[in-house]
Write a protein that holds these residues in place. Structure first.
Motif, PDB file in Angstrom:
ATOM      1  N   ARG A 232      12.093   8.286  -8.168  1.00 36.77           N
ATOM      2  CA  ARG A 232      10.771   8.778  -8.570  1.00 36.77           C
ATOM      3  C   ARG A 232       9.671   7.791  -8.203  1.00 36.77           C
ATOM      4  NH1 ARG A 232       9.597   9.727 -14.886  1.00 36.77           N
ATOM      5  NH2 ARG A 232       9.789   7.449 -14.818  1.00 36.77           N
ATOM      6  N   ALA A 233       9.924   6.502  -8.479  1.00 32.46           N
ATOM      7  CA  ALA A 233       8.927   5.486  -8.162  1.00 32.46           C
ATOM      8  C   ALA A 233       8.686   5.391  -6.658  1.00 32.46           C
ATOM      9  CB  ALA A 233       9.369   4.133  -8.717  1.00 32.46           C
ATOM     10  N   ALA A 234       9.771   5.430  -5.875  1.00 31.79           N
ATOM     11  CA  ALA A 234       9.636   5.302  -4.422  1.00 31.79           C
ATOM     12  C   ALA A 234       8.896   6.496  -3.827  1.00 31.79           C
ATOM     13  CB  ALA A 234      11.014   5.161  -3.791  1.00 31.79           C
ATOM     14  N   ILE A 235       9.262   7.695  -4.258  1.00 31.35           N
ATOM     15  CA  ILE A 235       8.593   8.886  -3.740  1.00 31.35           C
ATOM     16  C   ILE A 235       7.107   8.849  -4.084  1.00 31.35           C
ATOM     17  CG2 ILE A 235       8.432  11.400  -4.019  1.00 31.35           C
ATOM     18  CD1 ILE A 235      11.529  11.399  -4.201  1.00 31.35           C
ATOM     19  N   GLY A 236       6.788   8.301  -5.244  1.00 29.21           N
ATOM     20  CA  GLY A 236       5.387   8.165  -5.625  1.00 29.21           C
ATOM     21  C   GLY A 236       4.600   7.226  -4.728  1.00 29.21           C
TER      22      GLY A 236
ATOM     23  N   GLY B  51       0.781  -1.226   0.000  1.00 32.13           N
ATOM     24  CA  GLY B  51       0.000   0.000   0.000  1.00 32.13           C
ATOM     25  C   GLY B  51       0.812   1.274   0.000  1.00 32.13           C
ATOM     26  N   GLY B  52       2.121   1.175   0.114  1.00 33.65           N
ATOM     27  CA  GLY B  52       2.981   2.363   0.127  1.00 33.65           C
ATOM     28  C   GLY B  52       4.377   2.015   0.581  1.00 33.65           C
ATOM     29  N   LEU B  53       5.178   3.028   0.848  1.00 32.31           N
ATOM     30  CA  LEU B  53       6.582   2.845   1.212  1.00 32.31           C
ATOM     31  C   LEU B  53       6.978   3.956   2.180  1.00 32.31           C
ATOM     32  CD1 LEU B  53       9.011   0.965   0.376  1.00 32.31           C
ATOM     33  CD2 LEU B  53       9.683   2.788  -1.209  1.00 32.31           C
ATOM     34  N   ASP B  54       7.828   3.616   3.143  1.00 33.64           N
ATOM     35  CA  ASP B  54       8.294   4.589   4.128  1.00 33.64           C
ATOM     36  C   ASP B  54       9.759   4.967   3.956  1.00 33.64           C
ATOM     37  OD1 ASP B  54       5.774   4.568   5.647  1.00 33.64           O
ATOM     38  OD2 ASP B  54       6.378   2.520   6.190  1.00 33.64           O
ATOM     39  N   VAL B  55      10.571   4.017   3.482  1.00 33.59           N
ATOM     40  CA  VAL B  55      12.022   4.261   3.360  1.00 33.59           C
ATOM     41  C   VAL B  55      12.529   3.610   2.077  1.00 33.59           C
ATOM     42  CG1 VAL B  55      14.310   3.911   4.381  1.00 33.59           C
ATOM     43  CG2 VAL B  55      12.328   4.297   5.876  1.00 33.59           C
TER      44      VAL B  55
ATOM     45  N   PRO C 195       8.214  12.063   8.599  1.00 35.11           N
ATOM     46  CA  PRO C 195       8.474  12.039   7.155  1.00 35.11           C
ATOM     47  C   PRO C 195       9.113  10.745   6.682  1.00 35.11           C
ATOM     48  CG  PRO C 195      10.055  13.443   8.288  1.00 35.11           C
ATOM     49  CD  PRO C 195       9.035  13.048   9.304  1.00 35.11           C
ATOM     50  N   PRO C 196       8.642  10.212   5.550  1.00 32.56           N
ATOM     51  CA  PRO C 196       9.363   9.124   4.891  1.00 32.56           C
ATOM     52  C   PRO C 196      10.785   9.573   4.521  1.00 32.56           C
ATOM     53  CG  PRO C 196       7.161   9.375   3.970  1.00 32.56           C
ATOM     54  CD  PRO C 196       7.406  10.572   4.836  1.00 32.56           C
ATOM     55  N   ARG C 197      11.638   8.600   4.260  1.00 31.84           N
ATOM     56  CA  ARG C 197      13.049   8.899   3.999  1.00 31.84           C
ATOM     57  C   ARG C 197      13.487   8.283   2.673  1.00 31.84           C
ATOM     58  NH1 ARG C 197      14.367  10.014   9.557  1.00 31.84           N
ATOM     59  NH2 ARG C 197      12.275  10.497  10.342  1.00 31.84           N
ATOM     60  N   VAL C 198      14.239   9.049   1.913  1.00 32.59           N
ATOM     61  CA  VAL C 198      14.893   8.576   0.694  1.00 32.59           C
ATOM     62  C   VAL C 198      16.395   8.681   0.927  1.00 32.59           C
ATOM     63  CG1 VAL C 198      15.286   8.990  -1.756  1.00 32.59           C
ATOM     64  CG2 VAL C 198      12.984   9.264  -0.797  1.00 32.59           C
ATOM     65  N   LEU C 199      17.091   7.558   0.839  1.00 34.57           N
ATOM     66  CA  LEU C 199      18.542   7.501   1.034  1.00 34.57           C
ATOM     67  C   LEU C 199      19.185   6.941  -0.227  1.00 34.57           C
ATOM     68  CD1 LEU C 199      18.616   6.015   4.653  1.00 34.57           C
ATOM     69  CD2 LEU C 199      18.722   8.417   3.979  1.00 34.57           C
ATOM     70  N   MET C 200      20.018   7.748  -0.860  1.00 38.83           N
ATOM     71  CA  MET C 200      20.683   7.357  -2.096  1.00 38.83           C
ATOM     72  C   MET C 200      22.178   7.155  -1.815  1.00 38.83           C
ATOM     73  SD  MET C 200      17.936   7.709  -3.935  1.00 38.83           S
ATOM     74  CE  MET C 200      18.347   7.700  -5.680  1.00 38.83           C
ATOM     75  N   ILE C 201      22.726   6.050  -2.261  1.00 37.58           N
ATOM     76  CA  ILE C 201      24.154   5.822  -2.091  1.00 37.58           C
ATOM     77  C   ILE C 201      24.902   6.519  -3.215  1.00 37.58           C
ATOM     78  CG2 ILE C 201      26.010   4.133  -1.926  1.00 37.58           C
ATOM     79  CD1 ILE C 201      24.107   4.075   0.444  1.00 37.58           C
TER      80      ILE C 201
END
Length: 234
Positions: free
Chosen positions: A107-111, A66-70, A120-126
């Motif tokens: 983009r897909a994850a943030i969507g 149903g969604g994503l947090d990290v 807040p959800p978190r986006v971590l890029m290596i």
């Protein structure tokens, strides 16, 4: 940690360490790599440079969770060669995986994320320490990781305060990427010429990912943070 987490590049190295660290911390973890890793949970075979493959992975996560947090996006490749010996197709492949892949997966994850300034959800890029200092004979890789930092800084501003976006910029980490097939013995030796005089361990990078995804990381966004043994100081 009660969170839905996607880790790419999870078959080995930093990605595998991150997946295990989040799972051990109580998160619900999905993993992805070129071949689906063996995992007790959702596991995807996904070439991150292929838009259809990324979209299919996101669709399954939406249907199952149903969604994503990290997001912890670790998928990437490296290429060492002098500029004049670098074919265009090698440059294109590094950019496709490291930069296009970061764009597509991010983009897909943030969507899939629900912005929430309180949690807040978190986006971590290596990314890489090379994104800060450059490196001769690694120009496609360095360019791709500079691009990842650009995505992170842009997205951090676009989605604040509801989603936090950061980069992790490791220095020399003891993974297959530092192996003989990817990096010459000369460069492996030069990687050790840092203040801490050793390779880092994937688990040390995973520890930073856990911190940034947790309560301690609530005031970080748009940053490129380096577990690097002193290879870059800022």
């Amino acid at each position: 940690m009660s969170a839905r987490v996607l880790v790419t590049g999870a078959a080995r190295g930093i990605g595998a360490a991150c997946a295990h660290a989040f799972a051990e911390g109580g998160a619900l973890v999905a993993v992805a790599d070129l071949a689906a890793p063996s995992w007790d949970g959702p596991a995807f075979a996904c070439d991150v440079a292929e838009e259809a493959a990324v979209a299919a992975m996101a669709g399954r996560l939406k249907a199952e969770w149903g969604g994503l947090d990290v997001l912890v996006h670790c998928a990437g490749i490296i290429h060492e060669a002098p500029l004049l010996d670098t074919p265009t197709e090698d440059f294109d492949r590094v950019i496709a995986v490291n930069l296009r892949g970061s764009f597509l997966v991010g983009r897909a994850a943030i969507g899939l994320m629900t912005p929430d300034p309180e949690n807040p959800p978190r986006v971590l890029m290596i990314a890489s320490d090379m994104a800060h200092c450059g490196r001769e004979t690694f120009s496609p890789y360095v360019a791709s990781k500079h691009g990842v930092l650009g995505l992170v800084r842009s997205w951090a501003k676009e989605f604040a305060p509801g989603i936090l976006v950061n980069a992790i910029c490791p220095g020399p980490i003891d993974t297959e990427m530092l192996g003989a097939t990817n990096m010459s013995a000369e460069w492996r030796a030069r990687e050790l010429a840092i203040p801490l005089a050793r390779f880092g361990q994937p688990e040390e990078v995973a520890a930073l990912a856990l911190f940034l995804a947790g309560e301690g990381g609530r005031f970080f966004t748009g940053q490129g943070i380096g577990p690097n043994g002193g290879s870059v100081m800022s």
